[in-house]
Scaffold this motif. Sequence first.
Motif, PDB file in Angstrom:
ATOM      1  N   TRP A  41      16.184 -26.880  16.935  1.00 14.71           N
ATOM      2  CA  TRP A  41      17.175 -27.253  17.973  1.00 14.71           C
ATOM      3  C   TRP A  41      17.357 -25.732  18.629  1.00 14.71           C
ATOM      4  O   TRP A  41      17.729 -25.670  19.698  1.00 14.71           O
ATOM      5  N   VAL A  42      16.629 -24.813  18.093  1.00 12.55           N
ATOM      6  CA  VAL A  42      16.615 -23.357  18.541  1.00 12.55           C
ATOM      7  C   VAL A  42      16.016 -23.538  19.809  1.00 12.55           C
ATOM      8  O   VAL A  42      16.281 -22.673  20.970  1.00 12.55           O
ATOM      9  N   ALA A  43      14.849 -24.348  20.118  1.00 14.51           N
ATOM     10  CA  ALA A  43      14.248 -24.531  21.207  1.00 14.51           C
ATOM     11  C   ALA A  43      15.096 -24.950  22.266  1.00 14.51           C
ATOM     12  O   ALA A  43      14.904 -24.565  23.502  1.00 14.51           O
ATOM     13  N   ASP A  44      15.825 -25.641  22.208  1.00 16.11           N
ATOM     14  CA  ASP A  44      16.893 -26.232  23.141  1.00 16.11           C
ATOM     15  C   ASP A  44      18.163 -25.321  23.439  1.00 16.11           C
ATOM     16  O   ASP A  44      18.354 -25.177  24.723  1.00 16.11           O
ATOM     17  N   VAL A  45      18.263 -24.386  22.599  1.00 14.33           N
ATOM     18  CA  VAL A  45      19.220 -23.196  22.848  1.00 14.33           C
ATOM     19  C   VAL A  45      18.715 -22.256  23.823  1.00 14.33           C
ATOM     20  O   VAL A  45      19.036 -21.639  24.654  1.00 14.33           O
ATOM     21  N   ALA A  46      17.038 -21.999  23.612  1.00 18.71           N
ATOM     22  CA  ALA A  46      16.418 -21.013  24.236  1.00 18.71           C
ATOM     23  C   ALA A  46      16.384 -21.818  25.752  1.00 18.71           C
ATOM     24  O   ALA A  46      16.497 -21.031  26.715  1.00 18.71           O
ATOM     25  N   ALA A  47      16.161 -23.033  25.813  1.00 14.23           N
ATOM     26  CA  ALA A  47      16.271 -23.529  27.022  1.00 14.23           C
ATOM     27  C   ALA A  47      17.647 -23.342  28.018  1.00 14.23           C
ATOM     28  O   ALA A  47      17.747 -23.263  29.259  1.00 14.23           O
ATOM     29  N   GLU A  48      18.737 -23.660  27.187  1.00 15.85           N
ATOM     30  CA  GLU A  48      20.031 -23.325  27.801  1.00 15.85           C
ATOM     31  C   GLU A  48      20.055 -22.028  28.532  1.00 15.85           C
ATOM     32  O   GLU A  48      20.748 -21.927  29.557  1.00 15.85           O
ATOM     33  N   PHE A  49      19.458 -21.022  27.714  1.00 16.85           N
ATOM     34  CA  PHE A  49      19.630 -19.563  28.287  1.00 16.85           C
ATOM     35  C   PHE A  49      18.450 -18.995  29.252  1.00 16.85           C
ATOM     36  O   PHE A  49      18.201 -18.024  29.385  1.00 16.85           O
ATOM     37  N   GLU A  50      17.484 -20.185  29.367  1.00 16.89           N
ATOM     38  CA  GLU A  50      16.563 -20.115  30.255  1.00 16.89           C
ATOM     39  C   GLU A  50      15.411 -18.765  29.649  1.00 16.89           C
ATOM     40  O   GLU A  50      15.090 -17.837  30.537  1.00 16.89           O
ATOM     41  N   VAL A  51      15.054 -18.937  28.714  1.00 16.04           N
ATOM     42  CA  VAL A  51      14.346 -17.989  27.770  1.00 16.04           C
ATOM     43  C   VAL A  51      13.172 -18.874  26.915  1.00 16.04           C
ATOM     44  O   VAL A  51      13.429 -19.755  26.736  1.00 16.04           O
ATOM     45  N   PRO A  52      12.150 -17.969  26.763  1.00 10.89           N
ATOM     46  CA  PRO A  52      10.949 -18.824  26.116  1.00 10.89           C
ATOM     47  C   PRO A  52      11.424 -18.787  24.484  1.00 10.89           C
ATOM     48  O   PRO A  52      12.134 -18.136  23.989  1.00 10.89           O
ATOM     49  N   CYS A  53      10.690 -19.873  23.929  1.00  5.39           N
ATOM     50  CA  CYS A  53      11.031 -20.045  22.492  1.00  5.39           C
ATOM     51  C   CYS A  53       9.621 -20.144  21.898  1.00  5.39           C
ATOM     52  O   CYS A  53       8.685 -20.446  22.327  1.00  5.39           O
ATOM     53  N   ALA A  54       9.672 -19.524  20.555  1.00  7.69           N
ATOM     54  CA  ALA A  54       8.136 -19.389  19.785  1.00  7.69           C
ATOM     55  C   ALA A  54       8.713 -19.865  18.272  1.00  7.69           C
ATOM     56  O   ALA A  54      10.003 -19.752  18.013  1.00  7.69           O
ATOM     57  N   MET A  55       7.717 -20.635  17.701  1.00  5.98           N
ATOM     58  CA  MET A  55       8.062 -21.038  16.381  1.00  5.98           C
ATOM     59  C   MET A  55       7.226 -20.321  15.177  1.00  5.98           C
ATOM     60  O   MET A  55       5.940 -20.031  15.421  1.00  5.98           O
ATOM     61  N   VAL A  56       7.793 -19.926  14.343  1.00  4.18           N
ATOM     62  CA  VAL A  56       7.013 -19.236  13.137  1.00  4.18           C
ATOM     63  C   VAL A  56       6.574 -20.347  12.120  1.00  4.18           C
ATOM     64  O   VAL A  56       7.614 -21.078  11.549  1.00  4.18           O
ATOM     65  N   TRP A  57       5.495 -20.555  11.968  1.00  2.47           N
ATOM     66  CA  TRP A  57       4.993 -21.700  10.956  1.00  2.47           C
ATOM     67  C   TRP A  57       4.807 -21.042   9.642  1.00  2.47           C
ATOM     68  O   TRP A  57       3.965 -20.086   9.447  1.00  2.47           O
ATOM     69  N   ILE A  58       5.559 -21.254   8.604  1.00  2.00           N
ATOM     70  CA  ILE A  58       5.812 -20.538   7.480  1.00  2.00           C
ATOM     71  C   ILE A  58       4.773 -21.168   6.287  1.00  2.00           C
ATOM     72  O   ILE A  58       4.701 -21.091   5.227  1.00  2.00           O
ATOM     73  N   GLN A  59       4.008 -22.205   6.642  1.00  2.00           N
ATOM     74  CA  GLN A  59       2.981 -22.831   5.790  1.00  2.00           C
ATOM     75  C   GLN A  59       1.633 -22.716   5.975  1.00  2.00           C
ATOM     76  O   GLN A  59       1.390 -22.072   7.150  1.00  2.00           O
ATOM     77  N   ALA A  60       0.543 -23.221   5.558  1.00  4.03           N
ATOM     78  CA  ALA A  60      -0.856 -23.063   5.974  1.00  4.03           C
ATOM     79  C   ALA A  60      -1.278 -23.631   7.285  1.00  4.03           C
ATOM     80  O   ALA A  60      -0.508 -24.835   7.636  1.00  4.03           O
ATOM     81  N   SER A  61      -2.024 -23.017   7.956  1.00  3.92           N
ATOM     82  CA  SER A  61      -2.366 -23.715   9.462  1.00  3.92           C
ATOM     83  C   SER A  61      -2.948 -24.801   9.258  1.00  3.92           C
ATOM     84  O   SER A  61      -2.920 -25.845  10.032  1.00  3.92           O
ATOM     85  N   THR A  62      -3.481 -25.263   7.983  1.00  4.70           N
ATOM     86  CA  THR A  62      -4.132 -26.791   7.593  1.00  4.70           C
ATOM     87  C   THR A  62      -3.040 -27.652   7.598  1.00  4.70           C
ATOM     88  O   THR A  62      -3.277 -28.969   7.896  1.00  4.70           O
ATOM     89  N   VAL A  63      -1.825 -27.406   7.096  1.00  4.96           N
ATOM     90  CA  VAL A  63      -0.544 -28.251   7.097  1.00  4.96           C
ATOM     91  C   VAL A  63      -0.397 -28.361   8.301  1.00  4.96           C
ATOM     92  O   VAL A  63       0.083 -29.652   8.754  1.00  4.96           O
ATOM     93  N   PHE A  64      -0.031 -27.331   9.204  1.00  2.00           N
ATOM     94  CA  PHE A  64       0.288 -27.749  10.635  1.00  2.00           C
ATOM     95  C   PHE A  64      -0.692 -28.596  11.192  1.00  2.00           C
ATOM     96  O   PHE A  64      -0.258 -29.546  12.142  1.00  2.00           O
ATOM     97  N   HIS A  65      -2.032 -28.530  11.249  1.00  2.00           N
ATOM     98  CA  HIS A  65      -2.912 -29.178  11.719  1.00  2.00           C
ATOM     99  C   HIS A  65      -2.663 -30.724  11.342  1.00  2.00           C
ATOM    100  O   HIS A  65      -3.125 -31.513  12.259  1.00  2.00           O
ATOM    101  N   ILE A  66      -2.674 -30.983  10.049  1.00  4.87           N
ATOM    102  CA  ILE A  66      -2.433 -32.246   9.512  1.00  4.87           C
ATOM    103  C   ILE A  66      -1.223 -33.039  10.357  1.00  4.87           C
ATOM    104  O   ILE A  66      -1.427 -34.284  10.624  1.00  4.87           O
ATOM    105  N   PHE A  67      -0.088 -32.283  10.326  1.00  7.22           N
ATOM    106  CA  PHE A  67       1.297 -32.744  10.755  1.00  7.22           C
ATOM    107  C   PHE A  67       1.002 -33.123  12.480  1.00  7.22           C
ATOM    108  O   PHE A  67       1.450 -34.168  12.745  1.00  7.22           O
ATOM    109  N   ASN A  68       0.353 -32.241  12.959  1.00  8.28           N
ATOM    110  CA  ASN A  68       0.010 -32.362  14.557  1.00  8.28           C
ATOM    111  C   ASN A  68      -0.818 -33.718  14.846  1.00  8.28           C
ATOM    112  O   ASN A  68      -0.395 -34.397  15.465  1.00  8.28           O
TER     113      ASN A  68
END
Length: 461
Positions: free
Chosen positions: A117-144
Amino acid sequence: MSSISEKNEQTSVLLVTAHAQGHVNPMLRLGKLFASRGLHVTLATNDLALKNRSTTIGGVHLEYFSDGLPEDADRLNGNIDTFMKSINQFGPVNISALIRSSGRKFACLINNPFVPWVADVAAEFEVPCAMVWIQASTVFHIFNCFYNRLSEFPTENNLDMSVNLPGLQPLHAEDLPSFIHPSNNMFTFDGILKDVFYNLHKYKCVLGNSFMELEKDVITSINDAGVPFWPVGPIVPASIFGKKDVIDDDFMGANKFKSANVSDCLEWLDKQQPASVVYISFGTLVFSSKNHIESIATGLKISKQPFIWVVKLPENQETHQFEILEEIREQGLIVRWSPQTDVLSHPSVGCFLSHGGWNSLSETITAGVPMIVCPQWTDQPTNAKLVTDVWGVGVKLNKNPGAFFDGEDVARCVEEVLSGPKSKELRKNGAELKRAAREAVAEGGSSDKNIQLFVHEVSSC
């Protein structure tokens, strides 16, 4: 002309995470890297220890936000559904209030996946949002690929199918993160991940706790799929590089088992032969079950190898209540806490028996220590696949139908890693990844360049 650090002095970023040591520590260490490059960094978490005070660690300003639960609620071991419902309801409002009261204009908000939900707060304040992926890139790829239906995955009616994803070896059901396995019943996490991957377009970029040389093909595939994924890891304690770690892992009070005498483990290790010790730990918050204790102890007894074993028991239990532990007490060192990165870096340690969580795995790779993995849930089955079949730096314990492993298999794995036919190859592969990890975070390395790129992008907003 002002230096880069002086130029960035007025650029503020806000990191937001839920209170769990495996989440806070990587965010805090990443914040420290940003601060060292001149950004003003605030990390907001629902840690009650911060409720009535602000503090600064490693140049990162720590702030509290309420998750809406009563103070006496068990946030770490309580009902996850109740916790997530509450933090999702009260978190956005309270983070918005924190931003307004800070008097700062944040150039970017940065969250980990469990507070999407932080991404929606960022949009409320009209600033960009980035995400820190705290697991393996492989896990991100599988989920995506799973949540955005980019590939086919096993179902209850087709458990034996192979999963073929760009940049990866074929995967089977037992290699997948538990939240997308057909048998998953942790629907809260499934809902969180679905929210994250349906809404990747809300993020300026994803900062991965990995490094290009470790998962190059996967990271390339993620970026080719249209997701700006920048590896900035391994994000690990400075002590693993032989430097002073100004971030105290115990600031959250999560290490309630911490020994008063930190030097016990290291003094004991100094007396052991090189690469002979089995180090065993199953994470910060995981209590050791009776079956696991008996299986590991039996395996150690058979192997006759010296060991350091972090045994965490509920408050009403003690190690002397387990007869098998008393039988092997003279063979090794049984503790309730250990300075993990110092232990992994010690030349006497020959292998690490672990559940294979990503934080521990990142530290082990950076230390160059071969592994015995015993995956339980979440990303651990996928990490085990990487350890054994992709990187070739370890072996995996076999589970029986009751989801337990036996002592003889523990002994087999210990022998295989320390003295078996594959032991030299495991150590060689580990040494190569150790070198690559250190080069990635050194000045001019692949991860260092990505951090510089992110700081430049944020400072230009």
